[in-house]
Write an enzyme that holds these catalytic residues in place. Structure first.
Site, PDB file in Angstrom:
ATOM      1  N   ASP B   9      44.453  47.806  42.250  1.00 49.20           N
ATOM      2  CA  ASP B   9      44.745  49.073  42.934  1.00 49.20           C
ATOM      3  C   ASP B   9      45.880  49.782  42.204  1.00 49.20           C
ATOM      4  O   ASP B   9      46.999  49.271  42.150  1.00 49.20           O
ATOM      5  CB  ASP B   9      45.128  48.770  44.390  1.00 49.20           C
ATOM      6  N   ASP B 105      40.881  54.948  41.993  1.00 47.13           N
ATOM      7  CA  ASP B 105      42.054  54.132  41.707  1.00 47.13           C
ATOM      8  C   ASP B 105      41.935  52.661  42.099  1.00 47.13           C
ATOM      9  O   ASP B 105      42.911  51.926  42.002  1.00 47.13           O
ATOM     10  CB  ASP B 105      43.278  54.735  42.406  1.00 47.13           C
ATOM     11  N   GLU B 106      40.774  52.226  42.544  1.00 44.68           N
ATOM     12  CA  GLU B 106      40.625  50.821  42.947  1.00 44.68           C
ATOM     13  C   GLU B 106      39.359  50.237  42.347  1.00 44.68           C
ATOM     14  O   GLU B 106      38.360  50.962  42.158  1.00 44.68           O
ATOM     15  CB  GLU B 106      40.509  50.700  44.474  1.00 44.68           C
TER      16      GLU B 106
END
Lengths: 85, 422
Positions: B9, B105-106
């Site tokens: 993350d 973003d993950e």
């Protein structure tokens, strides 16, 4: 801030890029005597990413960067370059 | 063999990219914010300094500045975020082919099959990943390690910095089970309230709920949540398709919405915006090679109240003008489109999707030739836009409103995390 510089490079048959000579802002030119390392990196001082070349110019080690747009730069606070070759 | 799953993350992703690009802003309270002039002025992301001052994601910038007068607000740069996201995924792909993005973003990684190639110790692999992303891309990530996806995500969520947290079969009962139930993926505010009403407050409490209670209060989803809480979730990490750097997903609906730069108070402005939205929706349906059978619109008024309406169409379609006609009819039936009823936001959605290759029953009383002509027209326009940009061909009605004629709704469309179970 990045300090953009002119660099003479060699492209190998495999497409590897090796810097040979750096032209400083005052017109002086410096031969690159050795390239010790070349890897992807992020320049925290300038906010640019690209390939980071660790090079020796005379007795000084410094870093030359090739950014994502194909421009060569050095980080502003790098040691002053030695005298012209 | 027990799986080894990592969840990576990127911390405050948009803000981290902004701070990397502008070293002079590091150390300041910083937020990435939308354009206040076009009424998109909300906090999209904040850095730790802004968070400490009480700034919250999603709140209006005006409110954020009151909480933090020294707040520096920078505009978003989605092309840069996409670039960073792609580069993070490229690094992760060097460790396993089972990389499943979850938003920009993950990512989850399943390194069960490749762990032995990198030393055999998951924590060390995570350290290596974290260090590489920091040194090569200039941003920090937090990483969670576990044998299932939900617990791995809990691990990365725990640390807001660049920490690594591992939940094992030996420690999960005293670590995961003591966490608030709202921390578990897919447990939002409404589910948290329902659980709290029965004194289910931790993940451990949820893990021990009875079938009867879960079935009665939550239906099928209840047992799924308990399975996750018990660490028994076996959902596989899907492999990403390198050509678009995302996993294959079943598209269930295609929609676009926009908060207009100014309130919509006349037919002309409503048509201009609706046309832009329908162009994007129809174009995206053609890209997915699907047709929709249900057209829906969403309307939000200037007082922030709103509603949605939908209608089943006689025939499935991805023809722009047919989508527009259906959406326009719905809008006109429900809105007077005048100054007394200003509209702030419009949304168009096509659902009930079917493959465009499925056999279909032509309309005996309609003009199939005309429909084919429209389909060819749309295909030609799509091709021109693909080659020369989305503004290469425009409808005159879209140009009627100077405030929105520059918008590129399709070009700006970014798919954010879909459901965990999608």
């Amino acid at each position: 801030m990045p300090r953009y510089v002119s660099v003479v490079v060699r492209f190998s048959e495999e497409g590897a890029i090796t810097p040979l000579e750096v032209e400083w802002r005052d017109g002086r030119k410096f031969m690159v005597d050795e390239v010790a390392d070349c890897r992807r990196g992020a320049s925290m001082k300038t906010g640019r990413r690209g390939m980071r070349y660790t090079v020796r110019i005379g007795a000084h080690w410094t870093e030359l960067w090739l950014d994502e747009r194909g421009r060569w730069f050095v980080e502003e606070k790098v040691l002053e370059m030695p005298t012209t070759v | 063999m027990s799986r080894c799953i990592l969840h990576v993350d990127a911390n405050c992703f948009y803000a981290s990219v902004a701070m990397f690009r502008a070293p002079e802003l590091r150390g300041c309270a910083l937020a990435v914010g939308g354009n206040e002039n076009t009424r998109h002025g909300i906090v999209l992301a904040k850095n730790p300094q802004a968070k400490a001052a009480g700034v919250k994601t999603g709140e209006p910038l005006v409110q954020a500045r009151r909480k933090c007068p020294s707040l520096v607000v920078v505009p978003p740069d989605y092309s840069d975020y996409l670039l960073f996201s792609k580069d993070i995924r490229s690094i992760l792909l060097e460790y396993t082919d089972l990389v499943e993005p979850f938003g920009l973003d993950e990512c989850w990684l399943d390194i069960t099959g490749s762990l032995h190639l990198f030393g055999g110790v998951p924590f060390l692999v995570a350290e290596q990943l974290s260090e590489r992303i920091k040194s090569e891309l200039g941003i920090t990530v937090s990483i969670g390690i576990s044998w299932n996806k939900p617990f791995a995500k809990l691990g990365s969520d725990l640390d807001a910095g660049d920490g690594i947290v591992e939940y094992t079969r030996e420690n999960y009962q005293r670590t995961v089970w003591t966490r608030a139930v709202s921390d578990l993926i897919n447990v939002g505010p409404a589910t948290t309230r329902k659980l709290a009403a029965y004194n289910v407050r931790t993940i451990g409490d949820l893990a021990q709920c009875s079938d009867t209670y879960l079935d009665r209060r939550f239906g099928v989803v209840g047992r799924k949540l308990r399975t996750m809480a018990q660490g028994l979730d076996t959902t596989p990490v899907k492999a990403m398709r390198p050509e678009d750097m995302d996993v294959a997903r079943t598209v269930k609906s295609v929609g676009n919405g926009l908060t207009a730069p100014h309130d919509i108070t006349c037919v002309q402005d409503a048509k201009a915006l609706l046309h832009q939205l329908c162009e994007s929706v129809a174009h995206r349906m053609r890209e997915f090679q699907v047709k929709g059978t249900v057209c829906g619109i969403g309307v939000r008024h200037a007082d922030l109240g709103g509603y949605s309406r939908q209608r089943k169409l006689r025939m499935s379609t991805h023809i722009t003008s047919e989508v527009m006609n259906a959406a326009w009819d719905l809008l006109c039936e429900n809105e007077p489109l005048d100054k007394e009823h200003p509209i702030r936001q419009l949304h168009v959605c096509m659902s009930g999707l079917v493959s465009q290759h499925e056999p279909w029953q032509p309309d005996m009383f309609g003009s199939e030739e005309h429909r084919r002509h429209l389909e060819h027209l749309d295909a030609s326009i799509d091709d021109l836009r693909r080659r020369y940009g989305n503004h290469a061909v425009r409808r005159l009605s879209e140009l009627a409103d100077p405030a929105i004629k520059h918008l590129d709704i399709k070009g700006d469309n970014i798919i954010h995390p879909v459901s965990y179970w999608a």
